[in-house]
Design a protein around this motif. Structure first.
Motif, PDB file in Angstrom:
ATOM      1  N   UNK A  18       0.775  -1.247   0.021  1.00 48.76           N
ATOM      2  CA  UNK A  18      -0.085  -0.178  -0.040  1.00 48.76           C
ATOM      3  C   UNK A  18       0.923   1.202  -0.062  1.00 48.76           C
ATOM      4  N   UNK A  19       1.869   1.322   0.830  1.00 50.02           N
ATOM      5  CA  UNK A  19       3.030   2.458   0.725  1.00 50.02           C
ATOM      6  C   UNK A  19       3.415   2.520  -0.467  1.00 50.02           C
ATOM      7  N   UNK A  20       3.812   1.515  -1.349  1.00 47.24           N
ATOM      8  CA  UNK A  20       4.536   1.659  -2.649  1.00 47.24           C
ATOM      9  C   UNK A  20       3.274   2.179  -3.764  1.00 47.24           C
ATOM     10  N   UNK A  21       2.164   1.729  -3.491  1.00 47.25           N
ATOM     11  CA  UNK A  21       1.180   1.981  -4.360  1.00 47.25           C
ATOM     12  C   UNK A  21       1.001   3.558  -4.035  1.00 47.25           C
ATOM     13  N   UNK A  59      -9.163 -12.648  -1.252  1.00 52.71           N
ATOM     14  CA  UNK A  59      -9.964 -11.665  -1.202  1.00 52.71           C
ATOM     15  C   UNK A  59      -9.773 -10.452  -0.400  1.00 52.71           C
ATOM     16  N   UNK A  60      -8.473 -10.756   0.497  1.00 52.98           N
ATOM     17  CA  UNK A  60      -8.147 -10.030   1.544  1.00 52.98           C
ATOM     18  C   UNK A  60      -7.868  -8.449   1.177  1.00 52.98           C
ATOM     19  N   UNK A  61      -7.131  -8.515  -0.098  1.00 57.99           N
ATOM     20  CA  UNK A  61      -6.995  -7.226  -0.612  1.00 57.99           C
ATOM     21  C   UNK A  61      -7.982  -6.438  -1.313  1.00 57.99           C
ATOM     22  N   UNK A  62      -8.329  -5.307  -0.530  1.00 59.62           N
ATOM     23  CA  UNK A  62      -9.469  -4.680  -1.302  1.00 59.62           C
ATOM     24  C   UNK A  62      -9.083  -3.224  -2.101  1.00 59.62           C
ATOM     25  N   UNK A  63      -8.007  -2.998  -1.820  1.00 60.01           N
ATOM     26  CA  UNK A  63      -7.373  -1.600  -2.428  1.00 60.01           C
ATOM     27  C   UNK A  63      -7.454  -2.114  -4.105  1.00 60.01           C
ATOM     28  N   UNK A  66      -3.844  -2.238  -5.719  1.00 57.45           N
ATOM     29  CA  UNK A  66      -3.267  -3.514  -5.303  1.00 57.45           C
ATOM     30  C   UNK A  66      -3.740  -4.647  -5.990  1.00 57.45           C
ATOM     31  N   UNK A  67      -5.048  -4.765  -6.070  1.00 60.71           N
ATOM     32  CA  UNK A  67      -5.752  -5.986  -6.685  1.00 60.71           C
ATOM     33  C   UNK A  67      -5.286  -5.781  -8.461  1.00 60.71           C
ATOM     34  N   UNK A  68      -5.394  -4.841  -8.967  1.00 56.66           N
ATOM     35  CA  UNK A  68      -5.094  -4.755 -10.580  1.00 56.66           C
ATOM     36  C   UNK A  68      -3.703  -4.846 -10.693  1.00 56.66           C
ATOM     37  N   UNK A  69      -2.764  -4.989  -9.867  1.00 56.48           N
ATOM     38  CA  UNK A  69      -1.408  -4.988 -10.025  1.00 56.48           C
ATOM     39  C   UNK A  69      -1.110  -6.746 -10.011  1.00 56.48           C
ATOM     40  N   UNK A  70      -1.880  -7.462  -9.452  1.00 58.07           N
ATOM     41  CA  UNK A  70      -1.894  -8.940  -9.227  1.00 58.07           C
ATOM     42  C   UNK A  70      -1.539  -9.853 -10.522  1.00 58.07           C
TER      43      UNK A  70
END
Length: 99
Positions: A18-21, A59-63, A66-70
């Motif tokens: 999240x900090x990097x994003x 499904x733990x990642x909600x940002x 962060x999801x789009x990077x996966x």
């Protein structure tokens, strides 16, 4: 003297992502999810990448960044160009999945 953290390894991993994003959201140029995935591909080890992808899949990642990077994250040694798209969670291409 070091302090004992109350955060789990997963929480630390997500906080770091999240900090990097947040940094890449403030930068012109590439979309933040592309820049985040590039950073993860360049600097995170295999275990960190696997753990991150598992958190996204669970499904733990909600940002949304962060999801789009996966799907853009590659495991070490995985080809990045000229191959069929990999499933972001199994990292198998279409030919491997059919066999």
């Amino acid at each position: 003297m070091s302090e004992i953290s109350e955060h789990t390894p997963d929480e630390k991993l997500l906080r770091m992502a999240a900090q990097i994003a947040a940094f890449f959201r403030s930068q012109p140029g590439e979309p933040p999810e592309v820049a985040l995935a590039g950073h993860i591909n360049d600097f995170w080890g295999y275990r960190m990448r696997i753990d991150y992808l598992a958190l996204v899949q669970a499904g733990i990642v909600t940002d949304p960044v962060l999801r789009a990077a996966a799907p853009l994250i590659r495991l070490p040694g995985e080809p990045t160009e000229g191959v069929a798209p990999n499933d972001p969670f199994t990292h198998m291409n279409e030919a491997e999945a059919e066999s």
